[in-house]
Design a protein around this motif. Structure first.
Motif, PDB file in Angstrom:
ATOM      1  N   MET A 120       0.834  -1.210   0.000  1.00 32.26           N
ATOM      2  CA  MET A 120       0.000   0.000   0.000  1.00 32.26           C
ATOM      3  C   MET A 120       0.866   1.256   0.000  1.00 32.26           C
ATOM      4  SD  MET A 120      -3.141  -1.004  -0.053  1.00 32.26           S
ATOM      5  CE  MET A 120      -4.095   0.396   0.510  1.00 32.26           C
ATOM      6  N   ILE A 121       0.405   2.263  -0.711  1.00 34.19           N
ATOM      7  CA  ILE A 121       1.084   3.556  -0.757  1.00 34.19           C
ATOM      8  C   ILE A 121       0.441   4.462   0.292  1.00 34.19           C
ATOM      9  CG2 ILE A 121       1.502   5.606  -2.170  1.00 34.19           C
ATOM     10  CD1 ILE A 121       1.493   3.751  -4.618  1.00 34.19           C
ATOM     11  N   LYS A 122       1.240   4.899   1.248  1.00 33.44           N
ATOM     12  CA  LYS A 122       0.739   5.722   2.353  1.00 33.44           C
ATOM     13  C   LYS A 122       0.650   7.180   1.916  1.00 33.44           C
ATOM     14  CE  LYS A 122       2.699   2.587   5.777  1.00 33.44           C
ATOM     15  NZ  LYS A 122       1.386   1.988   6.097  1.00 33.44           N
ATOM     16  N   VAL A 123      -0.555   7.733   2.019  1.00 31.40           N
ATOM     17  CA  VAL A 123      -0.842   9.052   1.458  1.00 31.40           C
ATOM     18  C   VAL A 123      -1.194  10.041   2.561  1.00 31.40           C
ATOM     19  CG1 VAL A 123      -2.325  10.339  -0.140  1.00 31.40           C
ATOM     20  CG2 VAL A 123      -1.723   7.956  -0.647  1.00 31.40           C
ATOM     21  N   LEU A 124      -0.635  11.251   2.446  1.00 29.50           N
ATOM     22  CA  LEU A 124      -0.987  12.365   3.326  1.00 29.50           C
ATOM     23  C   LEU A 124      -1.616  13.460   2.479  1.00 29.50           C
ATOM     24  CD1 LEU A 124      -0.922  14.022   5.979  1.00 29.50           C
ATOM     25  CD2 LEU A 124       1.429  14.682   5.384  1.00 29.50           C
ATOM     26  N   LEU A 125      -2.779  13.955   2.917  1.00 25.82           N
ATOM     27  CA  LEU A 125      -3.473  15.047   2.225  1.00 25.82           C
ATOM     28  C   LEU A 125      -3.298  16.337   3.018  1.00 25.82           C
ATOM     29  CD1 LEU A 125      -6.876  13.257   1.432  1.00 25.82           C
ATOM     30  CD2 LEU A 125      -4.721  13.146   0.165  1.00 25.82           C
ATOM     31  N   VAL A 126      -2.892  17.399   2.345  1.00 27.71           N
ATOM     32  CA  VAL A 126      -2.687  18.682   3.016  1.00 27.71           C
ATOM     33  C   VAL A 126      -3.397  19.777   2.220  1.00 27.71           C
ATOM     34  CG1 VAL A 126      -1.024  20.309   3.976  1.00 27.71           C
ATOM     35  CG2 VAL A 126      -0.425  17.876   3.791  1.00 27.71           C
ATOM     36  N   ASP A 127      -4.455  20.321   2.809  1.00 25.02           N
ATOM     37  CA  ASP A 127      -5.214  21.389   2.154  1.00 25.02           C
ATOM     38  C   ASP A 127      -6.052  22.070   3.225  1.00 25.02           C
ATOM     39  OD1 ASP A 127      -7.104  22.904   0.477  1.00 25.02           O
ATOM     40  OD2 ASP A 127      -6.363  21.661  -1.163  1.00 25.02           O
ATOM     41  N   ASP A 128      -6.163  23.387   3.167  1.00 20.51           N
ATOM     42  CA  ASP A 128      -6.926  24.100   4.187  1.00 20.51           C
ATOM     43  C   ASP A 128      -8.408  24.211   3.833  1.00 20.51           C
ATOM     44  OD1 ASP A 128      -6.448  25.851   2.094  1.00 20.51           O
ATOM     45  OD2 ASP A 128      -6.370  27.617   3.377  1.00 20.51           O
ATOM     46  N   GLU A 129      -8.824  23.606   2.711  1.00 23.12           N
ATOM     47  CA  GLU A 129     -10.217  23.641   2.299  1.00 23.12           C
ATOM     48  C   GLU A 129     -10.858  22.264   2.474  1.00 23.12           C
ATOM     49  OE1 GLU A 129     -10.379  25.017  -1.685  1.00 23.12           O
ATOM     50  OE2 GLU A 129      -9.602  27.015  -1.219  1.00 23.12           O
ATOM     51  N   TYR A 130     -11.956  22.232   3.196  1.00 25.93           N
ATOM     52  CA  TYR A 130     -12.627  20.962   3.468  1.00 25.93           C
ATOM     53  C   TYR A 130     -13.080  20.280   2.184  1.00 25.93           C
ATOM     54  CZ  TYR A 130     -16.340  17.717   4.737  1.00 25.93           C
ATOM     55  OH  TYR A 130     -17.131  16.598   4.835  1.00 25.93           O
ATOM     56  N   LEU A 131     -13.660  21.035   1.243  1.00 27.54           N
ATOM     57  CA  LEU A 131     -14.175  20.448   0.013  1.00 27.54           C
ATOM     58  C   LEU A 131     -13.060  19.823  -0.814  1.00 27.54           C
ATOM     59  CD1 LEU A 131     -16.854  23.075  -1.104  1.00 27.54           C
ATOM     60  CD2 LEU A 131     -17.226  20.832  -0.071  1.00 27.54           C
ATOM     61  N   ALA A 132     -11.890  20.464  -0.820  1.00 26.62           N
ATOM     62  CA  ALA A 132     -10.754  19.923  -1.562  1.00 26.62           C
ATOM     63  C   ALA A 132     -10.280  18.611  -0.946  1.00 26.62           C
ATOM     64  CB  ALA A 132      -9.613  20.938  -1.585  1.00 26.62           C
TER      65      ALA A 132
ATOM     66  N   LYS B 270      -5.070  13.388   7.256  1.00 25.00           N
ATOM     67  CA  LYS B 270      -5.385  14.607   6.519  1.00 25.00           C
ATOM     68  C   LYS B 270      -5.019  15.787   7.409  1.00 25.00           C
ATOM     69  CE  LYS B 270      -9.659  13.271   6.122  1.00 25.00           C
ATOM     70  NZ  LYS B 270     -11.118  13.264   5.805  1.00 25.00           N
ATOM     71  N   ALA B 271      -4.453  16.825   6.800  1.00 25.71           N
ATOM     72  CA  ALA B 271      -4.054  18.004   7.567  1.00 25.71           C
ATOM     73  C   ALA B 271      -4.559  19.254   6.875  1.00 25.71           C
ATOM     74  CB  ALA B 271      -2.536  18.060   7.704  1.00 25.71           C
ATOM     75  N   LYS B 272      -5.068  20.192   7.670  1.00 24.11           N
ATOM     76  CA  LYS B 272      -5.565  21.455   7.116  1.00 24.11           C
ATOM     77  C   LYS B 272      -4.556  22.584   7.288  1.00 24.11           C
ATOM     78  CE  LYS B 272      -9.930  22.324   7.130  1.00 24.11           C
ATOM     79  NZ  LYS B 272     -11.320  22.666   7.509  1.00 24.11           N
TER      80      LYS B 272
END
Length: 238
Positions: free
Chosen positions: A1-13, A32-34
């Motif tokens: 598995m590829i471990k993914v981190l999401l970084v965006d300050d917008e909830y919809l994104a 996930k990080a905002k």
């Protein structure tokens, strides 16, 4: 598995990315990080293989966040602002998704990221391209995953340099090999190829359009260095 981190300050994104990632079995969202500060904390305490990173965020931009990392994960930028594309590629981002993007475009970026992640995880022997031997031929060869692959010049769309290896993108297939972009540039036919950016060489005949500082080749956007723009436009379009 590829471990993914999401970084965006917008909830919809974040929500859109999460929905897309759930459709790709190999991807696993670890967090996930905002905020970029939170993202730094996550990266410092656990393994992140793939980073989806917004650019314009409070306190610290995505570009500056990536600059602080000595060994950054494979990174795909996601942003609503096209003007940051050159800076993103200068930081060796694997792709640059301009919001709003469709699942098909997202999947293209993920496939490029998977290539780079696979390369990082394997111990490759140095490739031995026969460019020196085939300078006057219509092809050269590279070693890819233990195989010697023949690359015809006429089939190449563009070549992307990513630090210690290159990705050769052809009409049918992409080939990742341990080689320097500078070395390949020396032996490519000068009239057919041009260096447009420190990380990209393109086949001049394969370029279909120019939009700002981005060339288009079969739907892919290739950045032009600001210092090379006039030279590149003249060589390709005149």
């Amino acid at each position: 598995m590829i471990k993914v981190l999401l970084v965006d300050d917008e909830y919809l994104a974040l929500n859109l990315l999460e929905n897309f990632i759930q459709k790709v079995p190999e991807l696993e969202i670890i967090e996930k990080a905002k905020s970029p500060i939170k993202a730094l904390e996550i990266i410092n305490r656990q393994t992140v293989d793939l980073l989806f990173l917004d650019i314009q965020m409070p306190a610290l931009s995505g570009l500056n966040l990536l600059k602080t990392l000595p060994y950054p994960p494979v990174t795909i930028f996601t942003t609503a602002y096209a003007e940051h594309a050159l800076d993103a590629f200068d930081l060796n981002a694997v792709d640059y998704l301009l919001k709003p993007f469709a699942f098909e475009r997202f999947l293209q970026a993920v496939n490029k990221a998977k290539e780079q992640i696979a390369w990082r995880s394997n111990q490759h022997e140095p490739s031995l391209p026969s460019a020196l031997e085939s300078k006057n031929k219509t092809f050269f060869t590279v070693k890819v995953d233990g195989k010697v692959v023949k690359i015809e010049y006429e089939n190449i769309l563009y070549i992307e340099g990513l630090k210690e290896y290159v990705r050769i993108v052809c009409h049918k297939g992409r080939f990742v090999t341990l080689e320097s972009l500078k070395n390949l540039e020396e032996y490519l036919p000068k009239g057919e190829f041009i260096r447009v950016h420190k990380s990209f060489i393109v086949a001049k005949k394969k370029v279909s359009a120019l939009e700002g500082n981005l060339l288009e080749i079969e739907g892919q956007k290739i950045p032009i260095s600001r210092t090379k723009r006039d030279e590149v436009v003249k060589a390709i379009f005149y």
